[in-house]
Design a protein around this motif. Sequence first.
Motif, PDB file in Angstrom:
ATOM      1  N   LEU A 199       0.827  -1.200   0.000  1.00 33.88           N
ATOM      2  CA  LEU A 199       0.000   0.000   0.000  1.00 33.88           C
ATOM      3  C   LEU A 199       0.869   1.261   0.000  1.00 33.88           C
ATOM      4  O   LEU A 199       0.533   2.254  -0.650  1.00 33.88           O
ATOM      5  N   CYS A 200       2.000   1.221   0.707  1.00 33.70           N
ATOM      6  CA  CYS A 200       2.947   2.337   0.633  1.00 33.70           C
ATOM      7  C   CYS A 200       3.439   2.512  -0.793  1.00 33.70           C
ATOM      8  O   CYS A 200       3.520   3.635  -1.311  1.00 33.70           O
ATOM      9  N   ARG A 201       3.763   1.430  -1.439  1.00 35.87           N
ATOM     10  CA  ARG A 201       4.259   1.477  -2.823  1.00 35.87           C
ATOM     11  C   ARG A 201       3.216   2.076  -3.758  1.00 35.87           C
ATOM     12  O   ARG A 201       3.550   2.774  -4.715  1.00 35.87           O
ATOM     13  N   ALA A 231      -4.136   3.742   4.209  1.00 31.57           N
ATOM     14  CA  ALA A 231      -4.475   2.328   4.417  1.00 31.57           C
ATOM     15  C   ALA A 231      -3.258   1.553   4.917  1.00 31.57           C
ATOM     16  O   ALA A 231      -3.385   0.624   5.732  1.00 31.57           O
ATOM     17  N   ALA A 232      -2.057   1.914   4.440  1.00 33.06           N
ATOM     18  CA  ALA A 232      -0.831   1.254   4.910  1.00 33.06           C
ATOM     19  C   ALA A 232      -0.642   1.478   6.405  1.00 33.06           C
ATOM     20  O   ALA A 232      -0.248   0.561   7.138  1.00 33.06           O
ATOM     21  N   LEU A 233      -0.931   2.687   6.863  1.00 40.45           N
ATOM     22  CA  LEU A 233      -0.807   2.977   8.290  1.00 40.45           C
ATOM     23  C   LEU A 233      -1.803   2.156   9.100  1.00 40.45           C
ATOM     24  O   LEU A 233      -1.472   1.643  10.175  1.00 40.45           O
ATOM     25  N   ALA A 239       4.824   4.382   6.143  1.00 40.69           N
ATOM     26  CA  ALA A 239       3.478   4.913   5.887  1.00 40.69           C
ATOM     27  C   ALA A 239       3.385   6.377   6.315  1.00 40.69           C
ATOM     28  O   ALA A 239       2.821   7.213   5.606  1.00 40.69           O
ATOM     29  N   LEU A 240       3.935   6.705   7.474  1.00 41.27           N
ATOM     30  CA  LEU A 240       3.931   8.095   7.934  1.00 41.27           C
ATOM     31  C   LEU A 240       4.741   8.985   6.988  1.00 41.27           C
ATOM     32  O   LEU A 240       4.375  10.132   6.716  1.00 41.27           O
ATOM     33  N   GLN A 241       5.829   8.444   6.479  1.00 44.53           N
ATOM     34  CA  GLN A 241       6.616   9.171   5.488  1.00 44.53           C
ATOM     35  C   GLN A 241       5.774   9.471   4.253  1.00 44.53           C
ATOM     36  O   GLN A 241       5.782  10.589   3.730  1.00 44.53           O
ATOM     37  N   GLY A 242       5.027   8.467   3.787  1.00 43.42           N
ATOM     38  CA  GLY A 242       4.170   8.654   2.623  1.00 43.42           C
ATOM     39  C   GLY A 242       3.063   9.660   2.863  1.00 43.42           C
ATOM     40  O   GLY A 242       2.614  10.329   1.921  1.00 43.42           O
ATOM     41  N   LEU A 249      16.171   4.212 -12.330  1.00 46.12           N
ATOM     42  CA  LEU A 249      15.348   3.053 -11.992  1.00 46.12           C
ATOM     43  C   LEU A 249      14.153   3.579 -11.215  1.00 46.12           C
ATOM     44  O   LEU A 249      14.286   4.042 -10.087  1.00 46.12           O
ATOM     45  N   PHE A 250      12.976   3.523 -11.847  1.00 50.12           N
ATOM     46  CA  PHE A 250      11.786   4.087 -11.223  1.00 50.12           C
ATOM     47  C   PHE A 250      11.207   3.118 -10.197  1.00 50.12           C
ATOM     48  O   PHE A 250      11.273   1.892 -10.372  1.00 50.12           O
ATOM     49  N   THR A 251      10.629   3.684  -9.154  1.00 49.40           N
ATOM     50  CA  THR A 251       9.999   2.848  -8.127  1.00 49.40           C
ATOM     51  C   THR A 251       8.822   2.083  -8.702  1.00 49.40           C
ATOM     52  O   THR A 251       8.615   0.909  -8.407  1.00 49.40           O
ATOM     53  N   ARG A 252       8.025   2.742  -9.534  1.00 47.30           N
ATOM     54  CA  ARG A 252       6.902   2.081 -10.194  1.00 47.30           C
ATOM     55  C   ARG A 252       6.566   2.870 -11.454  1.00 47.30           C
ATOM     56  O   ARG A 252       6.864   4.059 -11.585  1.00 47.30           O
ATOM     57  N   GLY A 253       5.937   2.190 -12.396  1.00 51.09           N
ATOM     58  CA  GLY A 253       5.507   2.827 -13.627  1.00 51.09           C
ATOM     59  C   GLY A 253       6.651   3.088 -14.591  1.00 51.09           C
ATOM     60  O   GLY A 253       7.769   2.598 -14.431  1.00 51.09           O
TER      61      GLY A 253
END
Length: 651
Positions: free
Chosen positions: A223-225, A231-233, A256-259, A538-542
């Motif tokens: 969920l963080c990703r 929701a991750a928290l 999660a708090l970072q996000g 290198l992208f985290t996603r996408g």
Amino acid sequence: MPPLQDADAATLYVLAIAAFQRGEAEAALDLIARACAHPESRTIHHAHHGEILLRHGRAAEAEAVVAAALARDPDNAPAWDLLGTILVNRAALADSRPCFERAIGIDPDFAIAHNNLALVLQRLGELDLAETHYRLALRQLSEVAGIQLNLAILLRRRGRDREGLAMVEAILATAPAMIGARLLAAEFESVLGRDLAALDHLDQAVALAPDQVDALVRRSLMLCRLARSDAALDDSDRALGLAPGNGAALHTRALALQGLDRTQEALDAFALARQAVAEPALLIAHHALLLAELGRKAEALAELDEALRLQPELIDAWYARANLSRYSAGHPDLARMEGLADRPEATPRDRLHLGFALGKAYLDLGDGPRAFARLHVGAGLKRTTIDYDPEHEAAHLAAIADTFSAPLLSRRRPPVDADPRPILVFGMPRSGTTLVEQILASHPAVHGAGESAHLADLVQTEDLIARAPALPADAFPALGRRYLERLGANAPSTARLVDKTPSNFLYAGLIPLILPGARMIHCRRDPLDTCLSIYSLLFTRGHEYSYDLTELGHYYGLYRRLTAHWRGTLPAESVLEIDYEALVREPEAQVRAILDFCGLPWDERCLRFHQTERRVTSASRDQVRAPIHTRSIGRAQPFRPWLQALEAALG
């Protein structure tokens, strides 16, 4: 049945096994000890005595009992297998290996011994031989899910993710409630770039085992990703309710708090988690990334040094350090990363991350041959893990243009008061979007919300590309309100909100419908400079198009075509186009144009954007903390000999 004092060894053994299966430990141990003491005892009785002792945590006694049994019968394969298992439980891996090999030497078809030997070899790093023994085990026990799962775990480690996923899917077809298989399937799907499919497996795992902390922690990470940090928290807090002080759950809570941009809480959570995690190197590396996002670069590098002191082969720390460093010839990191990347036991993931880290370092040095040799390795490995079809992507972008045509935009304009708060900054990655956001966020009336998946999630969950033409005009404002609620969750209610998500150029036709008062800023930069910067990341996603130079050039053409469509379709006053080169050459004139377009009064702080203290999550975080400069103009020119495939695709 004869009285127990007169019972023979076989009877005592059967009674012991029955007691053991009922959970009557003491009775089982008493009966099996008497069976072993009987003059007619057999090796199997002694072996099971050792197994019962092992199950009750008495490994040293178990080893002595089984060793004595083997002294009586040195050709008993199950006893050798059990002795190996006892030694594994005592963490004596090197000593356990010859026991399993002896069992297999006695009985070459002993599938369980093959599996156990493979587990040991895997932990010892002998992956080729481990795979051989897993497959020998499956010849005899082809339908045993546990052995299949062990092999799939090995395939994940070896980077053979599609093969491993197929094996896990076969397990789940017959054992859909197998939690370990669900969790591994999620890991495979995530590595293959299918995060929503991974989340589906994790949802099922949590539904099957709602009190399993590991499943909750893994879902929290996913969920963080996916930038669903709220929701991750919830998941990390739920895991901590089940296991207070659990280090993994504390770690995901910090992420999660970072996000959620609750920065001080995240820093405190990392500090708390650090005390609870037995091996904190990865957590320290993640903490370093937060410090880097906050502009505390020296502290971040010190943390990465500490992570590498604790775990010198932690690839995540080396990769993060490369992205925070500016390399010069002879830098000691280069030789260390080269050695890690080229070692025989390096996993595909290791070589992928180090390919990008070394590629970035050699670009710093202007060393084209080495830079692209390493980048091609990293990008090539990443490309094998993702499903990307250039023709499908072309059809997708063409469908967007067909849907959001001039007639639709004029017909569907919602009759509501325009909300002036949203400012959407988009373009290709590395085109200056972070710089424009930082300039705006330096204004006291503006909150920079960074990159978010909120608009893309809205489009996907509501299927807006297909459904937009049929929606009534009054349906669009509600969609806009949902988006703004998520985007502004941590912002002052009166602030202008900047969503700096490059890929939102896809939705420039939707934005005026759901956010009629929004300002859109399209950032442009020289195509070669843009694409080189993209290819080196290198992208985290996408951004699945970015790992092959030809596909990258093809996608850039699709982007250029779609933005030309918006230029001919949207009202000229709704989109401001900013060229990176003009912005860095004439900063004051361009900053004034940006503020005027957004309806904001002039503020000198926007020219001193590099002094603004805020969290910046993009790869450009270092650049926006330095005064404006022109050094990145023409960055690709020295590397054109290695960019010929890209230039050909760009046309």
